[in-house]
Design an enzyme around this catalytic site. Structure first.
Site, PDB file in Angstrom:
ATOM      1  NE  ARG A  81      -3.507  -0.035   2.683  1.00 37.48           N
ATOM      2  CZ  ARG A  81      -4.011   0.171   3.903  1.00 37.48           C
ATOM      3  NH1 ARG A  81      -3.929  -0.757   4.832  1.00 37.48           N
ATOM      4  NH2 ARG A  81      -4.604   1.308   4.182  1.00 37.48           N
ATOM      5  CG  ASN A 113      -9.252   8.238   3.524  1.00 39.14           C
ATOM      6  OD1 ASN A 113     -10.003   7.314   3.821  1.00 39.14           O
ATOM      7  ND2 ASN A 113      -9.547   9.130   2.614  1.00 39.14           N
ATOM      8  CB  VAL A 114      -3.945   5.421   7.090  1.00 42.08           C
ATOM      9  CG1 VAL A 114      -4.938   4.981   8.160  1.00 42.08           C
ATOM     10  CG2 VAL A 114      -3.844   4.360   5.988  1.00 42.08           C
ATOM     11  CG  ASP A 115      -4.763   8.633   1.704  1.00 43.11           C
ATOM     12  OD1 ASP A 115      -4.837   9.732   2.283  1.00 43.11           O
ATOM     13  OD2 ASP A 115      -5.698   8.166   1.013  1.00 43.11           O
ATOM     14  CG  HIS A 130      -9.431   4.759  11.127  1.00 45.24           C
ATOM     15  ND1 HIS A 130     -10.307   4.329  10.157  1.00 45.24           N
ATOM     16  CD2 HIS A 130     -10.163   4.831  12.276  1.00 45.24           C
ATOM     17  CE1 HIS A 130     -11.517   4.155  10.683  1.00 45.24           C
ATOM     18  NE2 HIS A 130     -11.448   4.465  11.965  1.00 45.24           N
ATOM     19  CB  CYS A 142       7.569   0.947  24.985  1.00 45.22           C
ATOM     20  SG  CYS A 142       8.300   1.756  23.540  1.00 45.22           S
ATOM     21  CB  SER A 201     -18.623   1.586   3.115  1.00 48.93           C
ATOM     22  OG  SER A 201     -17.689   1.364   4.142  1.00 48.93           O
TER      23      SER A 201
END
Ligand code: BJW
Ligand code: ZN
Length: 261
Positions: A81, A113-115, A130, A142, A201
């Site tokens: 990804r 989105n993590v992009d 996220h 830790c 969605s």
């Protein structure tokens, strides 16, 4: 290829008009985004066509259990990804949202989105519910987290610089709680005049519950998505079509509307 369902009919035009009217009166705007916003940039969505990596679904890989069982497999998915996302650019949807994020008295952009494409488009007031694919964290917990933009990724996870345990992507997996500060910011942002949910969605919680919370608190709610979702029947306006086209159309008219109202 999936047919694009733009509906330049009367209902569609009235819905667009209504969104523009509400935007012109809004002081506090909140926009929730999902993978559909990055689809036109070339980032695959999780569900629907193209959502599988090999034979796996997101639910099979984006869990602590999957990483515990087979860290290399999950790591490989993230490596694949990363390579894809590294070659992607923000699209018209990110750009409109970024302009609006600076234009209202208060605008919050809540992304699943993590992009990091919203950040790259220079979005203000961004909450990454996220996490980010470009950050790593200690798997043992830790507390170490660090930025790592390497592409390609090594074939197995590196070590935590603080405690020497395995590293993991600093993202939120199923069964994990969201960062409490992000969750608080998201619920605070539900107190708004206009809540727009775009390209998601609407099935993954707690993000999926936010539009309902905003509606409960009196916001005008609108959805933009290629398809109908579980949220569609509950929003004031549901527009079906590509976010990058619909947002550009709304922005062109909203941004050229007279402001002396
Ligand atoms: C376009 C388009 C274009 C395409 N234009 N549109 C309440 C009820 C039931 C279950 C739960 C609940 N509360 C919590 C849960 C459990 C779970 C959950 O929600 N499960 C569901 C599957 C039912 N949630 C959690 O575990 C969350 N944690 C939590 O709540 O902690 C407390 C707790 C734990 C356990 C039990 C109870 C409480 C954490 C969720 C973390 C989700 N993580 C992932 C992976 C992130 C890292 C990574 O990227 O690798 O997040 S999963 C994946 O789904 C990713 C996404 O952000 C997320 C949402 O997906 P999204 O963005 O909606 O994408 P798609 O692909 O689903 O949809 C794309 C849409 O775009 C489609 O609709 C297309 O039509 C559209 N589209 N092109 C406009 N051009
Ligand atoms: Zn550590």
């Amino acid at each position: 290829m999936k047919p694009v369902r733009l509906q330049p009919d009367t209902t569609y035009c009235m819905d667009i008009d209504q969104i523009i009217e509400k935007l012109l009166d809004a002081r506090r705007v909140t926009i929730l985004t999902g993978a559909g916003v990055s689809a036109a940039s070339g980032v695959p969505t999780f569900r629907g066509q193209g959502g599988l990596w090999r034979q796996y679904r997101a639910e099979d890989l984006a869990t602590p259990g999957a990483f515990a069982r087979d860290p290399s497999l999950v790591w490989e998915w993230y490596g694949w990804r990363r390579e894809l996302i590294a070659s992607c650019r923000p699209n018209a949807a990110h750009e409109v949202i970024a302009r609006w994020s600076r234009g209202f008295e208060r605008c919050r952009v809540l992304t699943q989105n993590v992009d990091d494409l919203h950040a790259r488009a220079d979005t203000a007031g961004l909450v990454r519910l996220h996490g980010s694919i470009w950050e790593l964290a200690c798997w043992r917990g830790c507390g170490a987290t660090w930025r790592d933009e390497s592409v390609p990724l090594a074939s197995s996870p590196p070590r935590c610089p603080r405690c020497g345990n395995l590293a993991r992507p600093a993202v939120v997996w199923f069964g994990e709680t969201l960062n409490p500060a992000d969750l608080d910011a998201a619920f605070d942002a539900c107190a708004c005049d206009m809540f727009l949910t775009v390209g998601t969605s609407a099935i993954v919680h707690p993000a999926a519950g936010l539009v309902h919370e905003a509606r409960r608190r009196g916001a005008f709610t609108a959805e933009i998505n290629l398809d109908s979702t579980p949220a569609s029947a509950h929003v004031d306006v549901a527009l079906q079509g590509p976010a990058e086209q619909i947002l550009a159309e709304i922005a062109a008219r909203y941004e050229s509307s007279p402001r002396d109202r």
